[in-house]
Design a protein around this motif. Structure first.
Motif, PDB file in Angstrom:
ATOM      1  N   PRO A   1      -3.886   7.302  62.960  1.00 61.41           N
ATOM      2  CA  PRO A   1      -5.138   6.735  63.496  1.00 61.41           C
ATOM      3  C   PRO A   1      -6.347   7.426  62.883  1.00 61.41           C
ATOM      4  O   PRO A   1      -6.302   8.623  62.584  1.00 61.41           O
ATOM      5  N   GLY A   2      -7.411   6.661  62.714  1.00 59.30           N
ATOM      6  CA  GLY A   2      -8.636   7.238  62.190  1.00 59.30           C
ATOM      7  C   GLY A   2      -9.509   7.772  63.311  1.00 59.30           C
ATOM      8  O   GLY A   2      -9.928   7.013  64.197  1.00 59.30           O
ATOM      9  N   TRP A   3      -9.773   9.085  63.284  1.00 54.12           N
ATOM     10  CA  TRP A   3     -10.576   9.675  64.350  1.00 54.12           C
ATOM     11  C   TRP A   3     -11.990   9.101  64.375  1.00 54.12           C
ATOM     12  O   TRP A   3     -12.600   8.998  65.440  1.00 54.12           O
ATOM     13  N   ALA A   4     -12.492   8.680  63.216  1.00 54.36           N
ATOM     14  CA  ALA A   4     -13.869   8.182  63.148  1.00 54.36           C
ATOM     15  C   ALA A   4     -14.049   6.915  63.983  1.00 54.36           C
ATOM     16  O   ALA A   4     -15.075   6.731  64.645  1.00 54.36           O
ATOM     17  N   VAL A   5     -13.042   6.027  63.967  1.00 54.42           N
ATOM     18  CA  VAL A   5     -13.150   4.780  64.728  1.00 54.42           C
ATOM     19  C   VAL A   5     -13.078   5.067  66.222  1.00 54.42           C
ATOM     20  O   VAL A   5     -13.794   4.436  67.026  1.00 54.42           O
ATOM     21  N   ILE A   6     -12.237   6.018  66.603  1.00 48.12           N
ATOM     22  CA  ILE A   6     -12.181   6.415  68.016  1.00 48.12           C
ATOM     23  C   ILE A   6     -13.548   6.905  68.476  1.00 48.12           C
ATOM     24  O   ILE A   6     -14.005   6.582  69.583  1.00 48.12           O
TER      25      ILE A   6
ATOM     26  N   PRO B   1       6.852   8.510  63.897  1.00 49.13           N
ATOM     27  CA  PRO B   1       6.514   8.980  62.543  1.00 49.13           C
ATOM     28  C   PRO B   1       5.347   8.160  61.990  1.00 49.13           C
ATOM     29  O   PRO B   1       5.386   6.930  61.988  1.00 49.13           O
ATOM     30  N   LEU B   2       4.297   8.831  61.547  1.00 47.79           N
ATOM     31  CA  LEU B   2       3.081   8.158  61.109  1.00 47.79           C
ATOM     32  C   LEU B   2       2.886   8.322  59.610  1.00 47.79           C
ATOM     33  O   LEU B   2       3.009   9.425  59.066  1.00 47.79           O
ATOM     34  N   LEU B   3       2.558   7.222  58.948  1.00 48.55           N
ATOM     35  CA  LEU B   3       2.296   7.215  57.511  1.00 48.55           C
ATOM     36  C   LEU B   3       0.814   7.480  57.253  1.00 48.55           C
ATOM     37  O   LEU B   3      -0.035   7.173  58.100  1.00 48.55           O
ATOM     38  N   PRO B   4       0.485   8.029  56.105  1.00 46.25           N
ATOM     39  CA  PRO B   4      -0.935   8.217  55.773  1.00 46.25           C
ATOM     40  C   PRO B   4      -1.646   6.871  55.653  1.00 46.25           C
ATOM     41  O   PRO B   4      -1.037   5.859  55.319  1.00 46.25           O
ATOM     42  N   GLN B   5      -2.930   6.882  55.925  1.00 47.63           N
ATOM     43  CA  GLN B   5      -3.711   5.660  55.781  1.00 47.63           C
ATOM     44  C   GLN B   5      -3.827   5.279  54.303  1.00 47.63           C
ATOM     45  O   GLN B   5      -4.059   6.146  53.458  1.00 47.63           O
ATOM     46  N   PRO B   6      -3.679   3.990  53.980  1.00 44.76           N
ATOM     47  CA  PRO B   6      -3.892   3.559  52.591  1.00 44.76           C
ATOM     48  C   PRO B   6      -5.320   3.889  52.152  1.00 44.76           C
ATOM     49  O   PRO B   6      -6.257   3.803  52.956  1.00 44.76           O
ATOM     50  N   PRO B   7      -5.531   4.270  50.893  1.00 45.58           N
ATOM     51  CA  PRO B   7      -6.881   4.644  50.428  1.00 45.58           C
ATOM     52  C   PRO B   7      -7.926   3.552  50.658  1.00 45.58           C
ATOM     53  O   PRO B   7      -9.058   3.848  51.050  1.00 45.58           O
ATOM     54  N   LEU B   8      -7.555   2.279  50.424  1.00 42.10           N
ATOM     55  CA  LEU B   8      -8.510   1.197  50.622  1.00 42.10           C
ATOM     56  C   LEU B   8      -8.909   1.091  52.095  1.00 42.10           C
ATOM     57  O   LEU B   8     -10.085   0.881  52.419  1.00 42.10           O
ATOM     58  N   PHE B   9      -7.948   1.279  52.998  1.00 39.99           N
ATOM     59  CA  PHE B   9      -8.239   1.231  54.426  1.00 39.99           C
ATOM     60  C   PHE B   9      -9.165   2.373  54.827  1.00 39.99           C
ATOM     61  O   PHE B   9     -10.089   2.193  55.626  1.00 39.99           O
ATOM     62  N   GLN B  10      -8.936   3.553  54.254  1.00 38.75           N
ATOM     63  CA  GLN B  10      -9.825   4.684  54.515  1.00 38.75           C
ATOM     64  C   GLN B  10     -11.250   4.372  54.072  1.00 38.75           C
ATOM     65  O   GLN B  10     -12.222   4.662  54.780  1.00 38.75           O
ATOM     66  N   ALA B  11     -11.367   3.760  52.897  1.00 38.95           N
ATOM     67  CA  ALA B  11     -12.689   3.420  52.379  1.00 38.95           C
ATOM     68  C   ALA B  11     -13.379   2.400  53.282  1.00 38.95           C
ATOM     69  O   ALA B  11     -14.580   2.508  53.563  1.00 38.95           O
TER      70      ALA B  11
END
Length: 481
Positions: free
Chosen positions: A143-148, A279-289
């Motif tokens: 999960p992205g902490w920024a969106v929370i 188990p959590l996968l890293p966020q895709p780079p495009l999704f992070q952007a």
């Protein structure tokens, strides 16, 4: 990132938002065509001819008519069920984003052409929360902490905006007497409202103080470290629960409660529930952007809402762009001290005399028959019932256009309009005359309501009435133009 608890906050957010979107689309499925459809009380087609697409973006500029409203209501219900069940998170990042963006886009399409019947603050709140949900990511991705934290900013604006509008509004918020009236005069009471109304005055005063604490102080603590943020959120949730159990406010407080989950301590919740993150996968780079692009977008669009919060001329429940991305909120800046209700009655008699047999139309939620117990309705939204509450306000100053259309539709025996009501008192044939009586209501002892007749809100009219004839002719021309 897997041990910070954001994963379980995201899970609760997505499921809760899914439930609220389901309520919104069920209301659209059951009510939109009767309210704003091709032959509705306030048809959307003439509105779309007058208002350009850029000012009210909606799919229905391209796919018009009742069939489209029905199709997209059903699609919205289906997508909401995907969100509620978690299926929307099973197909990866693209699938998750697509479901939430579709929910937002379809609901936006209804809101932007819904006119008076969709002019409620919680429409914008649901749209803003739904757009942010597209960037929460699926359950298998970190999960992205920024969106929370964007949700925390939203929770702050909702709660603090409501508190500030009260401090700038009715004097009863300052002298702590607003709850002496609120439970009886709120838009749509429920079975517990009478109990809350009859609590001792000191309890009402304490309730107003709790309101000020929850709306003016606790929101600032949403951004504090744990456990302070979690304690503040728990206090806000307790406050919202008290509103939920004491009245029917559609999904406003339910949705606000879902958003106010975000400052909670997710790690503590996971520990208490004895659950572990998958188990959590890293966020895709495009999704992070895209996520950081969202942060910049919200930051830029937050300037006007933030200024409005601290302005002496604060406005509430306003969108600053047609996509309802970052909005300003508020509720109950003023409190009505007496409850007035409009009761529609019809008669099949040839003459509209007082001694004629008048039968009342009962609405699904709003008070009518004194002996009828107020129902539990929320989080479902009865839009016509809410508008009838506004129509009955002494400050309204004349009959709304949609109200005149309602009278005409009842005189015509329109099935769609009658479907919005609790029952049809004229199942054989429409009435010849309809009138509207104006009552003052108060909670009763021997029955649910006591009421006193104040006068006539609308004199007896028939379809042959010259004013109604003019309205019908204008309505026909609008639909045919």
């Amino acid at each position: 990132m897997s041990d910070d608890g954001y994963w379980i906050i995201r899970l609760m957010l997505q499921r809760g938002l899914g439930v609220i979107y389901l309520m919104g689309f069920l209301a659209a499925l059951n009510q939109f065509r009767a309210l704003c459809g091709d032959r509705g009380l306030e048809p959307a087609l003439p509105f779309m001819r007058l208002v350009p697409f850029r000012e009210a973006p909606s799919l229905f500029y391209f796919l018009r008519g009742d069939r489209a409203y029905l199709l997209f209501s059903l699609l919205g219900v289906f997508l909401s069920l995907l969100a509620v069940t978690g299926i929307s998170e099973a197909g990866g990042t693209v699938w998750s984003m697509a479901v939430w963006l579709l929910l937002w886009g379809i609901y936006l399409s209804f809101v932007n052409i819904g006119q008076t019947f969709y002019a409620f603050g919680w429409e914008s709140l649901l749209l803003e929360a739904g757009f942010l949900a597209a960037f929460l990511g699926p359950s298998r991705v970190e999960p992205g902490w920024a969106v929370i934290w964007l949700y925390r900013w939203l929770a702050f604006r909702v709660m603090f905006g409501a508190g500030m509008i009260k401090m700038r509004g009715d004097s009863c918020w300052h002298d702590l007497t607003c709850l002496d009236y609120h439970f009886e005069t709120q838009p749509m009471p429920n079975p517990l409202s009478r109990l809350f109304h009859r609590l001792p005055p000191p309890v009402h005063k304490a309730g107003v103080l709790f309101n000020h604490l929850a709306e003016l102080i606790l929101p600032f603590l949403f951004f504090a470290p744990q456990p302070v943020a979690g304690i503040a959120a728990a206090g806000s949730l307790l406050f919202l629960l008290s509103i939920i159990v004491s009245g029917n406010f559609a999904w406003l407080n339910w949705l606000t409660a879902v958003i106010c989950l975000t400052p909670l301590d997710g790690s503590l919740i996971a520990t208490l529930l004895a659950v572990r993150p998958p188990p959590l996968l890293p966020q895709p780079p495009l999704f992070q952007a895209l996520t950081w692009g969202l942060v910049l977008l919200v930051a830029a669009k937050s300037v006007q809402p933030a200024r409005n919060l601290f302005s002496r001329r604060q406005i509430m429940n306003t969108s600053f762009d047609p996509f309802h991305l970052v909005n300003t909120y508020g509720a109950f800046g003023s409190i009505t001290k007496e409850r007035y209700e409009i009761v529609l009655e019809g008669t099949a008699a040839e003459d509209a005399r007082e001694e004629s047999q008048w039968r009342p139309y009962e609405f699904r939620g709003k008070p009518g028959a004194p002996s009828r117990m107020p129902p539990f309705v929320a989080p479902y939204h009865l839009r016509l019932d809410w508008l009838m509450w506004f129509e009955a306000m002494p400050s309204q100053g004349g009959h709304s256009r949609w109200f005149v259309q309602l009278v005409i539709k009842l005189l015509q025996g329109d099935p769609q309009t009658l479907g919005l009501l609790r029952h049809n008192p004229f199942p054989e044939a429409p009435p010849r005359f309809i009138r509207a009586l104006y009552y003052r209501y108060s909670f009763g002892d021997r029955q649910w309501w006591d009421r006193e007749l104040v006068g006539e809100y609308l004199v007896p009219v028939s379809l042959e009435h010259p004013v109604l004839k003019q309205v019908l002719e204008r309505y026909r021309r609008k639909l045919e133009s």
